[in-house]
Design a protein around this motif. Structure first.
Motif, PDB file in Angstrom:
ATOM      1  N   GLN A  73       7.832  -5.660  -6.030  1.00 22.25           N
ATOM      2  CA  GLN A  73       7.948  -6.233  -7.363  1.00 22.25           C
ATOM      3  C   GLN A  73       6.999  -7.399  -7.571  1.00 22.25           C
ATOM      4  OE1 GLN A  73      11.583  -8.456  -8.180  1.00 22.25           O
ATOM      5  NE2 GLN A  73      12.071  -8.563  -5.983  1.00 22.25           N
ATOM      6  N   ARG A  83       4.238  -8.042   2.039  1.00 19.05           N
ATOM      7  CA  ARG A  83       5.292  -7.284   1.366  1.00 19.05           C
ATOM      8  C   ARG A  83       6.549  -7.214   2.235  1.00 19.05           C
ATOM      9  NH1 ARG A  83       1.377  -2.537  -1.055  1.00 19.05           N
ATOM     10  NH2 ARG A  83       1.067  -3.476  -3.122  1.00 19.05           N
ATOM     11  N   LYS A  93       8.515  -0.944   0.051  1.00 19.09           N
ATOM     12  CA  LYS A  93       7.981   0.321  -0.445  1.00 19.09           C
ATOM     13  C   LYS A  93       7.928   0.376  -1.968  1.00 19.09           C
ATOM     14  CE  LYS A  93       9.349   3.032   3.604  1.00 19.09           C
ATOM     15  NZ  LYS A  93      10.113   4.212   4.095  1.00 19.09           N
ATOM     16  N   GLU A  94       8.688  -0.489  -2.615  1.00 17.22           N
ATOM     17  CA  GLU A  94       8.665  -0.600  -4.076  1.00 17.22           C
ATOM     18  C   GLU A  94       8.496  -2.066  -4.451  1.00 17.22           C
ATOM     19  OE1 GLU A  94      12.094   1.244  -5.747  1.00 17.22           O
ATOM     20  OE2 GLU A  94      11.702   3.186  -4.811  1.00 17.22           O
ATOM     21  N   GLU A 146       9.072  -9.116  -0.160  1.00 18.09           N
ATOM     22  CA  GLU A 146       9.691  -8.151  -1.065  1.00 18.09           C
ATOM     23  C   GLU A 146      11.084  -7.743  -0.578  1.00 18.09           C
ATOM     24  OE1 GLU A 146       8.307  -7.379  -3.824  1.00 18.09           O
ATOM     25  OE2 GLU A 146       6.128  -7.544  -3.600  1.00 18.09           O
ATOM     26  N   ASN A 173      12.221  -4.748  -1.239  1.00 20.44           N
ATOM     27  CA  ASN A 173      11.918  -3.393  -0.795  1.00 20.44           C
ATOM     28  C   ASN A 173      10.402  -3.246  -0.731  1.00 20.44           C
ATOM     29  OD1 ASN A 173      11.590  -0.696  -0.273  1.00 20.44           O
ATOM     30  ND2 ASN A 173      12.766   0.035  -2.025  1.00 20.44           N
TER      31      ASN A 173
END
Length: 232
Positions: A213, A202, A210-211, A206, A208
């Motif tokens: 996708q 991640r 922490k969020e 990613e 982000n």
């Protein structure tokens, strides 16, 4: 195919024993007993796999792992005398592919090294095509992942996880399923380390972490790769 291994540990009796077992299996080996010597040997020999103790004079195994990962994706099998999960997870987050806790059987170390090398080889040969999902491009033949056109540095284990998850985007895979895929057979307690690899991926893939996708947690079940826009 003949593989090469660099074995790094300050215990000379242990390195000699491991060297004997690896050479019986056809490996070309090199040995180092302290950190600076290890880095010099790794850069000179460019081995297929590194067997790395964490507690070393000079520079320790964690720092060696950091430096190796900045320069190459050579698989790393950690040796640790500590049975603390935190130490193992830190090593995996730094880019190690697997770990063995002392005391161990030399046969187990060789077996795990061969599994890592086998799955790394399979990752490169399993598919000839590249796919694109969102801003990620994954080339299975070249063992490459690019984000927005830029090459992402991933370990063989991390690539193997991406390979599994992206083969069927949207399908949920349990931690045990992921372990069995990347290891060919499961080791006791290894499921917990999958979370460390996912955290690493991640951070790298990613926008982000922490969020996420792409790599989505399905609570109580496992992980899936979101994003149905897949182009060959």
């Amino acid at each position: 195919m003949q593989y090469s291994a660099v074995i790094v540990d300050d215990d000379e009796k242990l390195t000699k024993l491991l060297q004997t077992y690896f050479e019986k299996e056809g490996f070309i080996t090199g040995v180092a007993h302290e950190g600076f010597e290890a880095m010099k040997l790794i850069r000179e020999k460019k081995p297929d796999i590194i067997i790395l103790d964490l507690m070393l004079p000079g520079i320790d195994g964690w720092e060696i792992c950091r430096r190796v990962r900045r320069e190459t994706d050579i698989p790393i099998l950690m040796l640790t005398a500590r049975d603390e999960e935190t130490d193992r997870l830190i090593g995996l987050e730094m880019g190690a592919d697997d770990y063995v806790t002392k005391p161990f059987s030399p046969r187990e170390v060789v077996a795990r090294a061969k599994v890592i090398l086998r799955r790394s080889k399979k990752s490169a040969a399993v598919k000839a095509e590249a796919i694109k999902i969102g801003n990620l491009s994954i080339n299975y033949e070249r063992h490459e992942i690019r984000k927005d056109g830029e090459l992402v540095d991933v370990t063989p284990t991390e690539f193997k996880i991406v390979e599994l998850l992206t083969t069927n985007p949207g399908r949920v895979y349990s931690r045990l399923h992921i372990v069995e895929f990347i290891q060919d057979y499961a080791f006791d307690g290894y499921e917990r380390t999958i979370d460390a690899h996912i955290k690493n991926l991640r951070r790298k893939l990613e926008d982000n972490p922490k969020e996420p996708q792409y790599i989505i947690t399905v609570y109580g079940v496992g992980y899936k790769f979101a994003g149905g826009d897949r182009d060959a």
